[in-house]
Design a protein around this motif. Structure first.
Motif, PDB file in Angstrom:
ATOM      1  N   GLY A   5       0.820  -1.152   0.117  1.00 16.61           N
ATOM      2  CA  GLY A   5      -0.079   0.116   0.040  1.00 16.61           C
ATOM      3  C   GLY A   5       1.098   1.346   0.162  1.00 16.61           C
ATOM      4  O   GLY A   5       1.698   1.273   0.741  1.00 16.61           O
ATOM      5  N   ALA A   6       0.597   2.130  -0.980  1.00 15.19           N
ATOM      6  CA  ALA A   6       1.503   3.337  -0.846  1.00 15.19           C
ATOM      7  C   ALA A   6       0.486   4.458  -0.609  1.00 15.19           C
ATOM      8  O   ALA A   6       0.601   5.688  -1.112  1.00 15.19           O
ATOM      9  N   GLY A   7      -0.333   4.643   0.205  1.00 13.23           N
ATOM     10  CA  GLY A   7      -1.119   5.655   0.942  1.00 13.23           C
ATOM     11  C   GLY A   7      -0.291   6.186   1.980  1.00 13.23           C
ATOM     12  O   GLY A   7       1.253   6.286   1.885  1.00 13.23           O
ATOM     13  N   VAL A  25       4.537  -1.912  -2.665  1.00 18.63           N
ATOM     14  CA  VAL A  25       3.764  -2.511  -3.732  1.00 18.63           C
ATOM     15  C   VAL A  25       2.249  -1.844  -3.477  1.00 18.63           C
ATOM     16  O   VAL A  25       1.792  -1.834  -2.521  1.00 18.63           O
ATOM     17  N   GLU A  26       1.702  -1.209  -4.659  1.00 16.14           N
ATOM     18  CA  GLU A  26       0.520  -0.603  -4.737  1.00 16.14           C
ATOM     19  C   GLU A  26      -0.377  -1.031  -5.683  1.00 16.14           C
ATOM     20  O   GLU A  26       0.148  -0.972  -6.651  1.00 16.14           O
ATOM     21  N   LYS A  27      -1.548  -1.570  -5.365  1.00 17.91           N
ATOM     22  CA  LYS A  27      -2.333  -2.182  -6.379  1.00 17.91           C
ATOM     23  C   LYS A  27      -3.000  -1.120  -7.460  1.00 17.91           C
ATOM     24  O   LYS A  27      -3.357  -1.495  -8.490  1.00 17.91           O
ATOM     25  N   ILE A  38      -6.760  17.537   2.933  1.00 12.93           N
ATOM     26  CA  ILE A  38      -6.367  18.175   4.117  1.00 12.93           C
ATOM     27  C   ILE A  38      -5.226  17.924   4.516  1.00 12.93           C
ATOM     28  O   ILE A  38      -5.010  16.939   5.303  1.00 12.93           O
ATOM     29  N   SER A 123      -0.630  -6.037  -7.397  1.00 12.14           N
ATOM     30  CA  SER A 123      -1.533  -6.368  -6.224  1.00 12.14           C
ATOM     31  C   SER A 123      -0.774  -7.392  -5.498  1.00 12.14           C
ATOM     32  O   SER A 123      -0.251  -8.261  -6.099  1.00 12.14           O
ATOM     33  N   ILE A 137      -3.254  -2.356   4.188  1.00 12.20           N
ATOM     34  CA  ILE A 137      -4.434  -2.451   3.464  1.00 12.20           C
ATOM     35  C   ILE A 137      -5.564  -2.637   4.473  1.00 12.20           C
ATOM     36  O   ILE A 137      -5.181  -2.868   5.716  1.00 12.20           O
ATOM     37  N   VAL A 160     -15.409  13.274  -1.343  1.00 15.08           N
ATOM     38  CA  VAL A 160     -14.760  14.600  -1.201  1.00 15.08           C
ATOM     39  C   VAL A 160     -14.931  15.396  -2.374  1.00 15.08           C
ATOM     40  O   VAL A 160     -14.559  15.152  -3.603  1.00 15.08           O
ATOM     41  N   LEU A 233     -14.857   6.659   4.128  1.00 13.27           N
ATOM     42  CA  LEU A 233     -14.856   7.966   4.497  1.00 13.27           C
ATOM     43  C   LEU A 233     -14.915   8.134   6.109  1.00 13.27           C
ATOM     44  O   LEU A 233     -14.211   8.990   6.707  1.00 13.27           O
ATOM     45  N   GLY A 261      -1.515   1.926   9.992  1.00 12.23           N
ATOM     46  CA  GLY A 261      -2.591   2.523   9.636  1.00 12.23           C
ATOM     47  C   GLY A 261      -4.094   2.664  10.152  1.00 12.23           C
ATOM     48  O   GLY A 261      -4.346   1.619  10.870  1.00 12.23           O
ATOM     49  N   ARG A 262      -4.759   3.554   9.897  1.00 12.09           N
ATOM     50  CA  ARG A 262      -6.038   3.780  10.361  1.00 12.09           C
ATOM     51  C   ARG A 262      -6.738   2.853   9.998  1.00 12.09           C
ATOM     52  O   ARG A 262      -7.529   2.262  10.893  1.00 12.09           O
ATOM     53  N   PHE A 263      -6.770   2.455   8.726  1.00 11.21           N
ATOM     54  CA  PHE A 263      -7.887   1.223   8.369  1.00 11.21           C
ATOM     55  C   PHE A 263      -7.268  -0.153   8.420  1.00 11.21           C
ATOM     56  O   PHE A 263      -8.075  -1.035   8.830  1.00 11.21           O
ATOM     57  N   THR A 272      -2.176  10.725  11.503  1.00 11.71           N
ATOM     58  CA  THR A 272      -1.001  10.529  11.165  1.00 11.71           C
ATOM     59  C   THR A 272       0.257  10.390  12.070  1.00 11.71           C
ATOM     60  O   THR A 272       1.260   9.727  12.014  1.00 11.71           O
TER      61      THR A 272
HETATM   62  C1  LIG Z   1     -11.121  14.816   3.769  1.00 11.67           C
HETATM   63  C2  LIG Z   1     -10.383  13.986   4.513  1.00 11.67           C
HETATM   64  C3  LIG Z   1      -9.666  14.526   5.653  1.00 11.67           C
HETATM   65  C4  LIG Z   1      -8.694  13.929   6.351  1.00 11.67           C
HETATM   66  N1  LIG Z   1      -7.974  14.723   7.339  1.00 11.67           N
HETATM   67  C5  LIG Z   1      -7.091  14.082   8.203  1.00 11.67           C
HETATM   68  C6  LIG Z   1      -6.453  14.791   9.099  1.00 11.67           C
HETATM   69  O1  LIG Z   1      -6.508  16.052   9.203  1.00 11.67           O
HETATM   70  N2  LIG Z   1      -5.446  13.845   9.977  1.00 11.67           N
HETATM   71  C7  LIG Z   1      -5.239  12.608   9.716  1.00 11.67           C
HETATM   72  O2  LIG Z   1      -4.519  12.218  10.487  1.00 11.67           O
HETATM   73  N3  LIG Z   1      -6.159  12.218   8.752  1.00 11.67           N
HETATM   74  C8  LIG Z   1      -6.806  12.698   8.066  1.00 11.67           C
HETATM   75  N4  LIG Z   1      -7.759  11.993   7.073  1.00 11.67           N
HETATM   76  C9  LIG Z   1      -7.582  10.477   6.925  1.00 11.67           C
HETATM   77  C10 LIG Z   1      -6.359   9.945   6.466  1.00 11.67           C
HETATM   78  O3  LIG Z   1      -6.295  10.576   4.844  1.00 11.67           O
HETATM   79  C11 LIG Z   1      -6.421   8.534   6.241  1.00 11.67           C
HETATM   80  O4  LIG Z   1      -6.434   7.880   7.537  1.00 11.67           O
HETATM   81  C12 LIG Z   1      -5.137   8.055   5.656  1.00 11.67           C
HETATM   82  O5  LIG Z   1      -5.145   8.576   4.308  1.00 11.67           O
HETATM   83  C13 LIG Z   1      -5.084   6.446   5.216  1.00 11.67           C
HETATM   84  O6  LIG Z   1      -3.958   6.248   4.867  1.00 11.67           O
HETATM   85  P1  LIG Z   1      -3.618   4.657   4.776  1.00 11.67           P
HETATM   86  O7  LIG Z   1      -2.250   4.685   4.009  1.00 11.67           O
HETATM   87  O8  LIG Z   1      -3.581   4.085   5.919  1.00 11.67           O
HETATM   88  O9  LIG Z   1      -4.627   3.907   3.934  1.00 11.67           O
HETATM   89  P2  LIG Z   1      -4.898   3.890   2.340  1.00 11.67           P
HETATM   90  O10 LIG Z   1      -4.599   5.399   1.705  1.00 11.67           O
HETATM   91  O11 LIG Z   1      -6.284   3.141   2.184  1.00 11.67           O
HETATM   92  O12 LIG Z   1      -3.694   3.097   1.627  1.00 11.67           O
HETATM   93  C14 LIG Z   1      -3.847   1.685   1.584  1.00 11.67           C
HETATM   94  C15 LIG Z   1      -3.431   1.289   0.234  1.00 11.67           C
HETATM   95  O13 LIG Z   1      -3.133  -0.202   0.135  1.00 11.67           O
HETATM   96  C16 LIG Z   1      -3.637  -0.383  -1.281  1.00 11.67           C
HETATM   97  N5  LIG Z   1      -4.035  -1.892  -1.274  1.00 11.67           N
HETATM   98  C17 LIG Z   1      -5.024  -2.390  -0.857  1.00 11.67           C
HETATM   99  N6  LIG Z   1      -4.999  -3.810  -1.188  1.00 11.67           N
HETATM  100  C18 LIG Z   1      -3.769  -4.070  -1.969  1.00 11.67           C
HETATM  101  C19 LIG Z   1      -3.018  -5.270  -2.362  1.00 11.67           C
HETATM  102  N7  LIG Z   1      -3.293  -6.471  -2.092  1.00 11.67           N
HETATM  103  N8  LIG Z   1      -1.903  -4.880  -2.845  1.00 11.67           N
HETATM  104  C20 LIG Z   1      -1.487  -3.919  -3.026  1.00 11.67           C
HETATM  105  N9  LIG Z   1      -2.011  -2.582  -2.426  1.00 11.67           N
HETATM  106  C21 LIG Z   1      -3.011  -2.782  -1.857  1.00 11.67           C
HETATM  107  C22 LIG Z   1      -4.782   0.370  -1.712  1.00 11.67           C
HETATM  108  O14 LIG Z   1      -5.034   0.456  -3.033  1.00 11.67           O
HETATM  109  C23 LIG Z   1      -4.553   1.741  -1.018  1.00 11.67           C
HETATM  110  O15 LIG Z   1      -3.760   2.612  -1.700  1.00 11.67           O
HETATM  111  C24 LIG Z   1      -8.541  12.600   6.333  1.00 11.67           C
HETATM  112  C25 LIG Z   1      -9.196  11.884   5.217  1.00 11.67           C
HETATM  113  C26 LIG Z   1      -9.909  12.629   4.304  1.00 11.67           C
HETATM  114  C27 LIG Z   1     -10.716  11.945   3.303  1.00 11.67           C
END
Ligand SMILES: Cc1cc2nc3c(=O)[nH]c(=O)nc-3n(C[C@H](O)[C@H](O)[C@H](O)COP(=O)(O)OP(=O)(O)OC[C@H]3O[C@@H](n4cnc5c(N)ncnc54)[C@H](O)[C@@H]3O)c2cc1C
Length: 307
Positions: A5-7, A25-27, A38, A123, A137, A160, A233, A261-263, A272
């Motif tokens: 995941g490249a979030g 690795v990002e799908k 934001i 993936s 993920i 959004v 969301l 990560g959050r999710f 973050t």
């Molecule tokens: C409007 C808005 C405002 C926000 N404001 C804040 C804030 O002020 N402060 C804060 O801390 N947070 C904030 N957030 C939340 C924050 O943006 C999220 O918590 C964060 O983007 C999550 O990132 P992540 O890398 O954990 O998950 P994700 O961005 O979901 O990254 C996980 C990645 O894994 C990839 N993936 C899934 N399965 C596979 C697989 N099998 N192989 C390869 N890749 C895979 C997905 O494609 C995805 O890109 C906000 C969110 C929104 C929408």
């Protein structure tokens, strides 16, 4: 090591764990950039860890009064979660002025550039045996991939809507909107960008952006309106013991992945900044694992010698 995941979580881990030569690795064919809307942080810590300067700004937050403070709290919780509860952030709000740290708009691109080996459009298959990875993920996706029985994850899909403010603007503000008749629950300005969060599909995004702009007393530059769907969301807590058992099973019992990560760890309150500590912990666990692997190798070598 491999990061899935490249979030925000995956790229931050890859930047802070560069000494481990990570492959990311990002799908999706592009970095998802979910945080782009934001890029504001509650401390300068993330910027300091990345050695990317963040700008200190003043943020003003308030809620748009609807009926009365109690009715507004109840209505807001129902609007975002479908259930009336009393623990939503709006309960603390009258007007709040605080400090925030703003990242440069190309933060994700800068973080991605620092990753030596970033593979987009790939993936990861968690069912194929291999070395333990760092997974960002979402927990429901990983549970599904591993066929692990979990209770239902409560979350809301949403959108959004973004637009640029027409006037010369460098402001940081958030307005919470409990009124159920208004189709969005939060509108923010970050610099010169308006961000509107809604849980229903905006068929007329320009009208939605204009309604939010009107409430904030600004005007939007019309051609600049864009819409981004967000799979998760709003997420809501699940039973903590079940949540932790899954993370433990995936990490320690089956040796498949560290979750980050959050999710991925299903923590609605995670911001973050919390990732910095989680990444340090994971780095320590990897070192401990390497330590014990090293100890096992010595043990095996000694056994062979004495045989
Ligand atoms: C409007 C808005 C405002 C926000 N404001 C804040 C804030 O002020 N402060 C804060 O801390 N947070 C904030 N957030 C939340 C924050 O943006 C999220 O918590 C964060 O983007 C999550 O990132 P992540 O890398 O954990 O998950 P994700 O961005 O979901 O990254 C996980 C990645 O894994 C990839 N993936 C899934 N399965 C596979 C697989 N099998 N192989 C390869 N890749 C895979 C997905 O494609 C995805 O890109 C906000 C969110 C929104 C929408």
């Amino acid at each position: 090591m491999k990061i899935i995941g490249a979030g925000m979580a995956g790229l931050l881990a890859a930047n802070l764990l560069r000494h481990r030569n990570p492959t990311v690795v990002e799908k999706s064919p592009t970095c998802p950039n979910n945080h782009r809307a934001i890029l504001r942080f509650s401390s300068p810590l993330v910027g300091e860890a990345l050695r990317i300067p963040f700008r200190e700004v003043t943020l003003v937050k308030s809620a748009l009064a609807w009926k009365n403070p109690v009715a507004d709290i109840l209505a807001y919780s129902e609007k975002i979660g479908g259930k009336i509860v009393t623990d939503r952030s709006i309960s603390r709000l009258n007007i709040e002025v605080s400090k925030r740290w703003i990242a440069p708009p190309d933060l994700i691109a800068q973080m991605a550039m620092n990753v030596g080996d970033l593979r987009l459009g790939v993936s990861h298959d968690f069912t194929v045996p291999g070395p333990k990875v760092l997974s960002t993920i979402p927990m429901p996706d990983l549970a599904r991939a591993l066929d692990y029985p979990m209770p239902e994850f409560p979350y809301r899909h949403g959108y959004v809507v973004s637009a640029f403010v027409e006037q010369d603007t460098d402001a940081y503000a958030t307005l919470y909107v409990p009124n159920p008749a208004i189709p969005f629950y939060r509108a923010s300005i970050t610099g010169a960008e308006l961000t509107v969060e809604t849980l229903t599909e905006p068929h007329y995004p320009e009208a939605l952006a204009e309604e939010a702009a009107e409430l904030l007393g600004v005007r939007i530059a019309r051609p600049s309106v864009s819409v981004k769907p967000q799979a998760y969301l709003k997420i809501f807590p699940i039973d903590n013991a079940i949540r932790k058992k899954f993370i433990h099973e995936v990490s320690s019992e089956r040796g498949i992945a560290f979750s980050l990560g959050r999710f991925a760890t299903w923590r609605p309150g995670l911001v973050t900044e919390h990732l910095l500590n989680d990444i340090r912990l994971i780095d320590g666990w990897i070192s401990e694992g390497e330590g014990s692997r090293y100890a096992m190798e010595i043990h095996d070598a000694e056994k062979k010698r004495s045989a």
